[in-house]
Design a protein around this motif. Structure first.
Motif, short mmCIF file in Angstrom:
data_model
loop_
_atom_site.label_atom_id
_atom_site.label_comp_id
_atom_site.label_asym_id
_atom_site.label_seq_id
_atom_site.Cartn_x
_atom_site.Cartn_y
_atom_site.Cartn_z
N PRO A 1 2.72 -6.45 -8.36
CA PRO A 1 2.83 -7.92 -8.37
C PRO A 1 4.20 -8.38 -7.86
N GLY A 2 4.18 -9.30 -6.91
CA GLY A 2 5.42 -9.82 -6.33
C GLY A 2 5.86 -9.11 -5.08
N LEU A 3 5.17 -8.01 -4.70
CA LEU A 3 5.53 -7.26 -3.51
C LEU A 3 4.31 -6.98 -2.66
N SER A 4 4.45 -7.13 -1.36
CA SER A 4 3.43 -6.66 -0.44
C SER A 4 3.73 -5.21 -0.09
N MET A 5 2.67 -4.48 0.24
CA MET A 5 2.81 -3.06 0.60
C MET A 5 2.37 -2.87 2.04
N THR A 6 3.18 -2.20 2.82
CA THR A 6 2.81 -1.89 4.20
C THR A 6 2.38 -0.43 4.26
N VAL A 7 1.10 -0.20 4.49
CA VAL A 7 0.55 1.15 4.54
C VAL A 7 0.91 1.79 5.88
N VAL A 8 1.56 2.95 5.83
CA VAL A 8 2.00 3.63 7.05
C VAL A 8 1.37 5.01 7.22
#
Length: 406
Positions: free
Chosen positions: A296-303
């Motif tokens: 919550p509060g953070l986006s995640m960039t899948v790499v």
């Protein structure tokens, strides 16, 4: 001759009184006692035990652990649960000497690793297993890089603790930059004998499903979809002898969900400094649990997924099936702590950790989302697509979900 420790998985099932007591105390998965250190038990370290190098020795044994307030015997590697994080380098050849200190055969399977068949670690298929008191030497070249894991393929030893993270560092620089990294392994623990769980499921596959549909759900669906559509959907599930609530074989009423070997109350913590770009290596080392993971509060960039680079995509939530791995980048900002929240697909419990600027901090833990029952397309039976009555094609779980999943 030294006496070998008892093998794991000998705990008696709960009595009815114990089960009701746990429910009353609110201790099903989300509110368990912290891991208690006993003499000879694995120490609940703040960071994963890490082993580097091309020649590694592992000891598989048994030790007492306490995740729920009651001591049980777990399968441990080098006195650690989870097993140590192994860090290797692409292109090297590694040697792993595994000694069995249990009173029963054991094994290690290198999940997702490309290697010679006789090094794969599956008894009865690629080798005979490792007998009590014996040492088996694994030796293989590393032809890949990325985030993986390893676990037992003997009996129910994976369920009792024999699993660990594995990171193979690439020869060439990764196609993304980061300042810090953390490996985060989710798993599910049971105080019960895993064989007893298995036998119950063989006799009644929905034994642990306490969230089946009720007459109230039926009435709600009639109001929302109409009587004809509701009857058609129910009839379709009945003909297939399937349940729209079939989301997990074993639920949080039995499982305690762990993050790097820590209960939600134990609050595993990974540190960051403001402005850093952090690589999180997520591993679902569960025996069967699927998680919906978010911070919550953070986006995640899948790499990367299952050790393979992917075109970067930014998401708010990831659905992680058992054995999957996801590498994500996050840039924590605007707060000193963020909750890593992995709720089980059937919403009966969760694993939890924290990203923080220092130890001891916590962020709010969100409420679990409402349970979403399955529709026909989720079960692979979209009747409308096969010319049957369109009313039987109920919405999918993803259409009802509250968060977008990767």
């Amino acid at each position: 001759m030294s006496r070998r420790p008892p093998s794991p998985g000998t705990a008696a099932p709960w009595s009815r009184r114990e089960f009701i007591g746990r429910l009353t105390a609110g201790s099903t998965a989300g509110l368990v006692l912290p891991h208690v250190h006993a003499a000879g038990a694995p120490t609940p370290a703040r960071t994963l035990q890490t082993l580097r190098g091309n020649d590694i020795a592992l000891r598989i044994g048994a030790a007492p652990v306490n995740f729920t307030g009651r001591e049980r015997i777990a399968t441990v590697v080098n006195d650690s649960l989870p097993a140590p994080l192994l860090r290797w380098r692409e292109g090297d050849t590694v040697t792993v000497r595994v000694t069995n200190e249990l009173s029963e055969p054991t094994s290690i399977h290198w999940h997702g690793i490309v290697l010679p068949a006789n090094m794969d670690g599956v008894p009865g298929l690629s080798f005979h297993g490792i007998a009590p008191g014996e040492t088996f030497t694994y030796r293989f070249p590393l032809r890949q890089s990325g985030t993986y894991w390893y676990h037992a393929h003997s009996g129910f030893q994976e369920q009792t603790g024999l699993y660990g993270p594995l990171v193979i560092e690439p020869r060439e620089p990764a196609p993304f930059a980061f300042d810090r990294e953390h490996t985060v392994l989710f798993s599910d623990w049971t105080d019960r004998d895993p064989l007893a769980l298995y036998l119950k499921l063989k006799r009644q596959s929905d034994y642990f499903n306490y969230q089946k549909r009720t007459i109230g759900d039926y009435a709600r669906d009639v109001r929302r979809d109409g009587l004809e559509a509701t009857r058609a959907a129910q009839s379709g599930f009945a003909r297939m002898r399937m349940s729209p609530a079939d989301l997990a074989d074993v639920s949080g009423a039995t499982y305690t969900y762990l993050t790097n070997g820590r209960t939600p109350a134990g609050n595993w913590t990974g540190l960051f400094s403001p402005g850093e770009r952090v690589l999180l290596r997520f591993i679902n080392g569960s025996s069967m649990s699927t998680y919906d993971l978010r911070i919550p509060g953070l986006s995640m960039t899948v790499v990367a997924v299952d050790g393979q680079y992917v075109h970067a995509v930014t998401v708010d939530e990831i659905r992680m099936a058992a054995a999957e791995t996801y590498d994500v980048l996050v840039t924590p900002a605007g707060a000193d702590a963020f909750t890593i929240f992995a709720q089980s697909l059937d919403r009966t419990g969760y694993a939890r950790g924290t990203l923080a600027v220092r130890e001891g901090l916590e962020a709010p833990v969100p409420e679990m989302d409402r349970i979403v029952h399955l529709g026909m397309p989720d079960m692979g039976h979209d009747m409308a697509a096969h010319g049957e009555h369109p009313a039987a094609a109920t919405p999918t779980a993803n259409e009802h979900a509250g968060h977008g999943a990767a």
